[in-house]
Design a protein around this motif. Structure first.
Motif, PDB file in Angstrom:
ATOM      1  N   HIS A  47      -4.622   5.919  -8.060  1.00 25.64           N
ATOM      2  CA  HIS A  47      -5.381   5.861  -6.999  1.00 25.64           C
ATOM      3  C   HIS A  47      -5.116   4.703  -5.926  1.00 25.64           C
ATOM      4  CE1 HIS A  47      -7.260   9.159  -9.285  1.00 25.64           C
ATOM      5  NE2 HIS A  47      -7.334   8.310 -10.126  1.00 25.64           N
ATOM      6  N   VAL A  48      -5.371   4.694  -4.923  1.00 26.55           N
ATOM      7  CA  VAL A  48      -5.307   3.794  -4.012  1.00 26.55           C
ATOM      8  C   VAL A  48      -6.304   3.659  -2.925  1.00 26.55           C
ATOM      9  CG1 VAL A  48      -3.622   2.448  -2.155  1.00 26.55           C
ATOM     10  CG2 VAL A  48      -2.735   4.022  -3.923  1.00 26.55           C
ATOM     11  N   LEU A  49      -6.843   2.568  -2.724  1.00 27.35           N
ATOM     12  CA  LEU A  49      -7.981   2.352  -1.532  1.00 27.35           C
ATOM     13  C   LEU A  49      -7.464   1.399  -0.730  1.00 27.35           C
ATOM     14  CD1 LEU A  49     -10.854   2.951  -0.678  1.00 27.35           C
ATOM     15  CD2 LEU A  49     -11.662   0.779  -2.413  1.00 27.35           C
ATOM     16  N   HIS A  50      -7.264   1.871   0.667  1.00 21.46           N
ATOM     17  CA  HIS A  50      -6.786   0.975   1.872  1.00 21.46           C
ATOM     18  C   HIS A  50      -7.944   0.622   2.653  1.00 21.46           C
ATOM     19  CE1 HIS A  50      -2.633   2.494   1.345  1.00 21.46           C
ATOM     20  NE2 HIS A  50      -3.075   3.581   1.045  1.00 21.46           N
ATOM     21  N   ARG A  51      -7.925  -0.754   2.635  1.00 24.18           N
ATOM     22  CA  ARG A  51      -8.706  -1.703   3.366  1.00 24.18           C
ATOM     23  C   ARG A  51      -8.042  -2.237   4.438  1.00 24.18           C
ATOM     24  NH1 ARG A  51     -12.991  -4.894   1.609  1.00 24.18           N
ATOM     25  NH2 ARG A  51     -11.512  -6.626   1.501  1.00 24.18           N
ATOM     26  N   GLY A  92       0.769  -1.232   0.037  1.00 24.34           N
ATOM     27  CA  GLY A  92      -0.075   0.186  -0.185  1.00 24.34           C
ATOM     28  C   GLY A  92       0.937   1.340   0.163  1.00 24.34           C
ATOM     29  N   ALA A  93       1.828   1.249   0.761  1.00 22.06           N
ATOM     30  CA  ALA A  93       2.692   2.391   0.866  1.00 22.06           C
ATOM     31  C   ALA A  93       3.659   2.540  -0.670  1.00 22.06           C
ATOM     32  CB  ALA A  93       3.895   2.327   1.897  1.00 22.06           C
ATOM     33  N   ALA A 100       1.056   9.725  -5.808  1.00 23.10           N
ATOM     34  CA  ALA A 100       1.685  10.952  -5.278  1.00 23.10           C
ATOM     35  C   ALA A 100       2.225  11.492  -6.452  1.00 23.10           C
ATOM     36  CB  ALA A 100       2.520  10.944  -4.066  1.00 23.10           C
ATOM     37  N   THR A 101       2.556  10.940  -7.272  1.00 21.73           N
ATOM     38  CA  THR A 101       3.342  11.430  -8.455  1.00 21.73           C
ATOM     39  C   THR A 101       2.374  11.226  -9.850  1.00 21.73           C
ATOM     40  OG1 THR A 101       4.608   9.300  -9.046  1.00 21.73           O
ATOM     41  CG2 THR A 101       5.662  11.233  -7.288  1.00 21.73           C
TER      42      THR A 101
END
Length: 261
Positions: A66-70, A52-53, A60-61
């Motif tokens: 896009h990122v969805l964290h569960r 995820g990181a 960010a760049t």
């Protein structure tokens, strides 16, 4: 995306991840190079290896990532449903599925986009003419082919690779098949959505792909997982057949009642 494919509208590929730190940057780069107009949504289920990181750093760049964290790992289907909800809420017209391990080649996404021009759901299929698998042992190929044959016979559908996970849905398809009623969480999720699409009277098209076994990281699929999926499909299929039989009996009883009046 070609001018022809631009008529499909905004497209996003949903990529579920769990411990894919060695693959995620690689697969995102390939998607963005193969189809620069297609966005990527990484749905990470709290990977302890930092997947995820890594995805956050890329997002960010790159505004198209896009990122969805569960916080919980509760199945492939649950991850996809979360990703679909995110994409529908943000107005995407085409929403896709693909694995993070490279087994679904982004360079072949063009085939799916073309297939969706006259379909509601397009599947990248291993088991139609022109489709293939690379680096699979014979027993796994037989398991997949046999499982899909079983699905076709049990559920009465013609799709040859109902368990495949390289797909594109039109927005209208996901809105019509009632995602809020989907309860399948594991790999049976793929078969569930194909069947729902067909039962809704929509068009499912299969296009051939070359499926490549992952070369980095550990596969999430095992014989035990596949067997559990087949058990669930069996229960689901038999229940559906029972409901169909009861429906036919009700119709027959109604006709008989009319003739006796």
């Amino acid at each position: 995306m070609s001018e022809q494919h631009s008529t499909l509208g905004r497209t996003v590929m949903v990529v579920p991840t769990y411990n894919e730190a060695g693959n995620i940057a690689w697969i995102i780069d390939r998607v963005r190079a193969a189809q620069p107009h297609v966005d990527v949504l990484v749905v990470d289920d709290g990977s302890p290896d930092g997947t995820g990181a890594i995805a956050d750093g890329i997002a960010a760049t790159d505004p198209q990532v896009h990122v969805l964290h569960r916080t919980t790992k509760d199945g492939l289907g649950a991850a996809y449903l979360a990703g679909f909800a995110w994409a529908l809420d943000r107005g995407y017209d085409v929403i896709g599925e693909m694995d993070a391990d490279g087994s679904h080649q982004p360079e072949q996404l063009q085939r799916l986009l073309t297939g969706l021009l006259d379909a509601d759901l397009v599947i990248g299929s291993r088991w139609v003419p022109g489709g293939s698998v690379v680096n699979w042992p014979l027993e796994r190929e037989l398991l997949s082919r046999g499982g899909n044959l079983y699905v076709r016979l049990l559920l009465g559908i013609s799709v040859r690779d109902a368990t495949a996970g390289f797909r594109l849905f039109r927005r209208s398809t996901l809105e019509k098949i009632r995602l809020d009623e989907v309860r399948s969480a594991g790999y049976v999720f793929q078969t569930d959505l194909v069947t729902r699409t067909l039962r809704a009277g929509l068009t499912v098209r299969e296009v051939p792909i070359e499926f490549v076994e992952r070369v980095r990281g550990e596969s999430k699929m095992s014989g035990q997982v596949a067997l559990e999926s087949l058990k669930r499909i069996t229960w689901w299929g038999l229940r559906e057949r029972w409901e169909q039989m009861k429906g036919r009996r009700r119709i027959a009883a109604g006709r008989q009642l009319q003739t006796t009046r």
